[in-house]
Write a protein that holds these residues in place. Structure first.
Motif, PDB file in Angstrom:
ATOM      1  N   LYS A 196      32.918   1.337  33.296  1.00 44.13           N
ATOM      2  CA  LYS A 196      32.917   2.340  32.243  1.00 44.13           C
ATOM      3  C   LYS A 196      31.537   2.527  31.638  1.00 44.13           C
ATOM      4  CE  LYS A 196      37.043   4.064  31.741  1.00 44.13           C
ATOM      5  NZ  LYS A 196      37.254   5.519  31.778  1.00 44.13           N
ATOM      6  N   ALA A 197      30.689   1.488  31.710  1.00 46.81           N
ATOM      7  CA  ALA A 197      29.348   1.600  31.147  1.00 46.81           C
ATOM      8  C   ALA A 197      28.545   2.672  31.869  1.00 46.81           C
ATOM      9  CB  ALA A 197      28.631   0.261  31.233  1.00 46.81           C
ATOM     10  N   GLN A 198      28.951   2.991  33.125  1.00 47.18           N
ATOM     11  CA  GLN A 198      28.247   4.017  33.887  1.00 47.18           C
ATOM     12  C   GLN A 198      28.768   5.418  33.556  1.00 47.18           C
ATOM     13  OE1 GLN A 198      25.826   2.789  35.715  1.00 47.18           O
ATOM     14  NE2 GLN A 198      26.459   0.698  35.257  1.00 47.18           N
ATOM     15  N   ALA A 199      29.900   5.494  32.879  1.00 43.26           N
ATOM     16  CA  ALA A 199      30.539   6.783  32.631  1.00 43.26           C
ATOM     17  C   ALA A 199      29.817   7.555  31.536  1.00 43.26           C
ATOM     18  CB  ALA A 199      31.997   6.579  32.244  1.00 43.26           C
ATOM     19  N   ALA A 200      29.782   8.881  31.695  1.00 44.12           N
ATOM     20  CA  ALA A 200      29.131   9.720  30.688  1.00 44.12           C
ATOM     21  C   ALA A 200      29.672  11.135  30.770  1.00 44.12           C
ATOM     22  CB  ALA A 200      27.620   9.727  30.886  1.00 44.12           C
ATOM     23  N   LEU A 201      29.585  11.841  29.656  1.00 50.09           N
ATOM     24  CA  LEU A 201      29.904  13.266  29.612  1.00 50.09           C
ATOM     25  C   LEU A 201      28.584  14.016  29.771  1.00 50.09           C
ATOM     26  CD1 LEU A 201      32.086  15.413  29.169  1.00 50.09           C
ATOM     27  CD2 LEU A 201      31.558  15.330  26.731  1.00 50.09           C
ATOM     28  N   LEU A 202      28.410  14.643  30.925  1.00 49.72           N
ATOM     29  CA  LEU A 202      27.154  15.301  31.258  1.00 49.72           C
ATOM     30  C   LEU A 202      27.197  16.778  30.870  1.00 49.72           C
ATOM     31  CD1 LEU A 202      26.749  13.837  34.871  1.00 49.72           C
ATOM     32  CD2 LEU A 202      25.916  12.867  32.716  1.00 49.72           C
ATOM     33  N   THR A 203      26.143  17.260  30.237  1.00 47.70           N
ATOM     34  CA  THR A 203      26.040  18.672  29.867  1.00 47.70           C
ATOM     35  C   THR A 203      24.884  19.312  30.626  1.00 47.70           C
ATOM     36  OG1 THR A 203      26.877  18.215  27.639  1.00 47.70           O
ATOM     37  CG2 THR A 203      25.736  20.313  27.977  1.00 47.70           C
ATOM     38  N   TYR A 204      25.200  20.376  31.367  1.00 43.09           N
ATOM     39  CA  TYR A 204      24.194  21.105  32.134  1.00 43.09           C
ATOM     40  C   TYR A 204      24.141  22.552  31.647  1.00 43.09           C
ATOM     41  CZ  TYR A 204      24.072  17.376  35.648  1.00 43.09           C
ATOM     42  OH  TYR A 204      23.919  16.172  36.293  1.00 43.09           O
ATOM     43  N   THR A 205      22.944  23.128  31.665  1.00 45.73           N
ATOM     44  CA  THR A 205      22.800  24.560  31.421  1.00 45.73           C
ATOM     45  C   THR A 205      22.482  25.263  32.736  1.00 45.73           C
ATOM     46  OG1 THR A 205      20.441  24.305  30.888  1.00 45.73           O
ATOM     47  CG2 THR A 205      22.010  24.244  29.057  1.00 45.73           C
ATOM     48  N   LEU A 206      22.775  26.570  32.808  1.00 42.70           N
ATOM     49  CA  LEU A 206      22.523  27.373  34.004  1.00 42.70           C
ATOM     50  C   LEU A 206      21.398  28.359  33.702  1.00 42.70           C
ATOM     51  CD1 LEU A 206      25.672  26.560  33.917  1.00 42.70           C
ATOM     52  CD2 LEU A 206      25.958  28.373  35.592  1.00 42.70           C
ATOM     53  N   ASP A 207      20.464  28.523  34.610  1.00 44.84           N
ATOM     54  CA  ASP A 207      19.386  29.484  34.401  1.00 44.84           C
ATOM     55  C   ASP A 207      19.739  30.834  35.021  1.00 44.84           C
ATOM     56  OD1 ASP A 207      19.201  29.032  37.083  1.00 44.84           O
ATOM     57  OD2 ASP A 207      17.076  28.504  37.092  1.00 44.84           O
ATOM     58  N   LEU A 208      21.025  31.199  34.955  1.00 41.98           N
ATOM     59  CA  LEU A 208      21.511  32.398  35.638  1.00 41.98           C
ATOM     60  C   LEU A 208      21.419  33.663  34.789  1.00 41.98           C
ATOM     61  CD1 LEU A 208      22.809  33.569  38.158  1.00 41.98           C
ATOM     62  CD2 LEU A 208      25.027  32.847  37.312  1.00 41.98           C
ATOM     63  N   ASP A 209      21.602  33.548  33.480  1.00 43.59           N
ATOM     64  CA  ASP A 209      21.558  34.748  32.644  1.00 43.59           C
ATOM     65  C   ASP A 209      20.215  34.857  31.917  1.00 43.59           C
ATOM     66  OD1 ASP A 209      21.805  33.414  29.935  1.00 43.59           O
ATOM     67  OD2 ASP A 209      23.642  32.715  30.877  1.00 43.59           O
ATOM     68  N   SER A 210      20.048  35.922  31.169  1.00 42.49           N
ATOM     69  CA  SER A 210      18.765  36.217  30.537  1.00 42.49           C
ATOM     70  C   SER A 210      18.467  35.360  29.319  1.00 42.49           C
ATOM     71  CB  SER A 210      18.710  37.699  30.143  1.00 42.49           C
ATOM     72  OG  SER A 210      19.782  38.014  29.255  1.00 42.49           O
ATOM     73  N   THR A 211      19.465  34.688  28.766  1.00 38.03           N
ATOM     74  CA  THR A 211      19.266  33.840  27.593  1.00 38.03           C
ATOM     75  C   THR A 211      19.338  32.378  28.020  1.00 38.03           C
ATOM     76  OG1 THR A 211      20.346  35.499  26.206  1.00 38.03           O
ATOM     77  CG2 THR A 211      20.064  33.308  25.271  1.00 38.03           C
ATOM     78  N   PRO A 212      18.196  31.684  28.093  1.00 36.62           N
ATOM     79  CA  PRO A 212      18.181  30.284  28.569  1.00 36.62           C
ATOM     80  C   PRO A 212      19.082  29.387  27.728  1.00 36.62           C
ATOM     81  CG  PRO A 212      15.955  31.168  28.435  1.00 36.62           C
ATOM     82  CD  PRO A 212      16.849  32.170  27.769  1.00 36.62           C
ATOM     83  N   GLY A 213      19.890  28.588  28.420  1.00 35.55           N
ATOM     84  CA  GLY A 213      20.730  27.606  27.743  1.00 35.55           C
ATOM     85  C   GLY A 213      22.039  28.132  27.215  1.00 35.55           C
ATOM     86  N   ARG A 214      22.294  29.443  27.332  1.00 34.00           N
ATOM     87  CA  ARG A 214      23.541  29.986  26.787  1.00 34.00           C
ATOM     88  C   ARG A 214      24.724  29.670  27.688  1.00 34.00           C
ATOM     89  NH1 ARG A 214      24.679  36.280  25.320  1.00 34.00           N
ATOM     90  NH2 ARG A 214      24.101  36.498  27.522  1.00 34.00           N
ATOM     91  N   SER A 215      24.539  29.769  28.986  1.00 35.29           N
ATOM     92  CA  SER A 215      25.601  29.390  29.924  1.00 35.29           C
ATOM     93  C   SER A 215      25.501  27.888  30.189  1.00 35.29           C
ATOM     94  CB  SER A 215      25.443  30.158  31.238  1.00 35.29           C
ATOM     95  OG  SER A 215      25.599  31.544  31.034  1.00 35.29           O
ATOM     96  N   TYR A 216      26.633  27.198  30.087  1.00 35.54           N
ATOM     97  CA  TYR A 216      26.591  25.736  30.200  1.00 35.54           C
ATOM     98  C   TYR A 216      27.913  25.205  30.731  1.00 35.54           C
ATOM     99  CZ  TYR A 216      29.711  25.337  26.200  1.00 35.54           C
ATOM    100  OH  TYR A 216      30.811  25.415  25.372  1.00 35.54           O
ATOM    101  N   LEU A 217      27.905  23.909  31.054  1.00 36.17           N
ATOM    102  CA  LEU A 217      29.140  23.220  31.456  1.00 36.17           C
ATOM    103  C   LEU A 217      29.052  21.757  31.050  1.00 36.17           C
ATOM    104  CD1 LEU A 217      28.872  21.270  34.342  1.00 36.17           C
ATOM    105  CD2 LEU A 217      27.970  23.483  35.060  1.00 36.17           C
ATOM    106  N   LYS A 218      30.218  21.151  30.840  1.00 38.79           N
ATOM    107  CA  LYS A 218      30.315  19.726  30.548  1.00 38.79           C
ATOM    108  C   LYS A 218      31.290  19.097  31.536  1.00 38.79           C
ATOM    109  CE  LYS A 218      29.229  19.912  25.608  1.00 38.79           C
ATOM    110  NZ  LYS A 218      29.639  19.466  24.253  1.00 38.79           N
TER     111      LYS A 218
END
Length: 219
Positions: free
Chosen positions: A31-53
């Motif tokens: 479990k020490a290796q487990a994490a909730l990862l948050t990524y952004t997508l550089d697909l739209d015109s506003t950086p960081g607006r599109s994301y996933l967890k």
């Protein structure tokens, strides 16, 4: 209880404590290796607006694995008057040897508009516009060499026009494709059990078992 039986019972309690403690400790290491990862997508015109967890706690780190995204939004390929964003929750996130490689998902949107106008001296004009958007994101199962996380995006736009006579024609069509990357912006560690707490729980369980046994022998 005889003097010969007491050492045996003591050994059994000690063995129970060690086995329970070691078992919970191993879970804690995983479990020490487990994490909730948050990524952004550089697909739209506003950086960081599109994301996933995505929660990587179920990964084994072996070969290609897929996990459902827990939360996420995709902006940039919808009709403004119909839908603001696409929901990424539940879509497939791909991993290779424990490393995130990208998404595999699709979506779409549709807007139907009735158009009516009349110019002076001209017969009235009436028709219906059916505008449709469809898209999909595709990620290769195994990344090329040490390439960063990335996916291919394919988008389609079509417009159908229905005239007063009831005939429908394809009046516009566009195709869009690109390659985009992901950026890891946050890593939230999942809670892990404390080893001392785990050991205390094991000791309490073993002690309770010994007390029940002693009561039974006394009766």
């Amino acid at each position: 209880m005889s003097h010969k039986q007491r050492p045996r019972l003591g050994n059994a309690i000690a063995t129970t404590i060690l086995s329970l403690f070691s078992g919970v400790s191993l879970v804690g290491v995983d479990k020490a290796q487990a994490a909730l990862l948050t990524y952004t997508l550089d697909l739209d015109s506003t950086p960081g607006r599109s994301y996933l967890k995505v929660d990587n706690s179920t990964l084994t780190g072996i070969g290609v694995e897929e996990i459902a995204v827990s939360e996420g939004r995709f902006y940039g390929y919808t009709f403004g008057g119909s839908k603001e964003y696409q929901d990424f929750a539940g879509v497939t996130a791909s991993f290779y040897e424990g490393n995130f490689t990208g998404l595999n998902t699709s979506g779409g949107d549709q807007v139907i508009t009735e158009v009516s106008y009349e110019d002076p001296g001209e017969p009235p004009v009436w028709f219906i516009l059916d505008s449709r958007i469809s898209w999909y994101i595709e990620t290769f199962p195994v990344p090329y060499l040490d390439a960063p996380p990335g996916s291919a995006f394919f988008g389609y736009y079509e417009q159908y026009t229905t005239g007063r006579d009831g005939r429908t024609e394809l009046t516009d069509r566009e195709f869009y494709n690109s390659w985009f990357s992901y950026t890891l912006v946050d890593t939230e560690a999942e809670p892990v059990p404390e080893p001392l707490t785990a050991g205390g729980t094991a000791l309490a369980l073993a002690g309770l078992s010994w007390l029940k046994h002693k009561k039974k022998m006394a009766g």
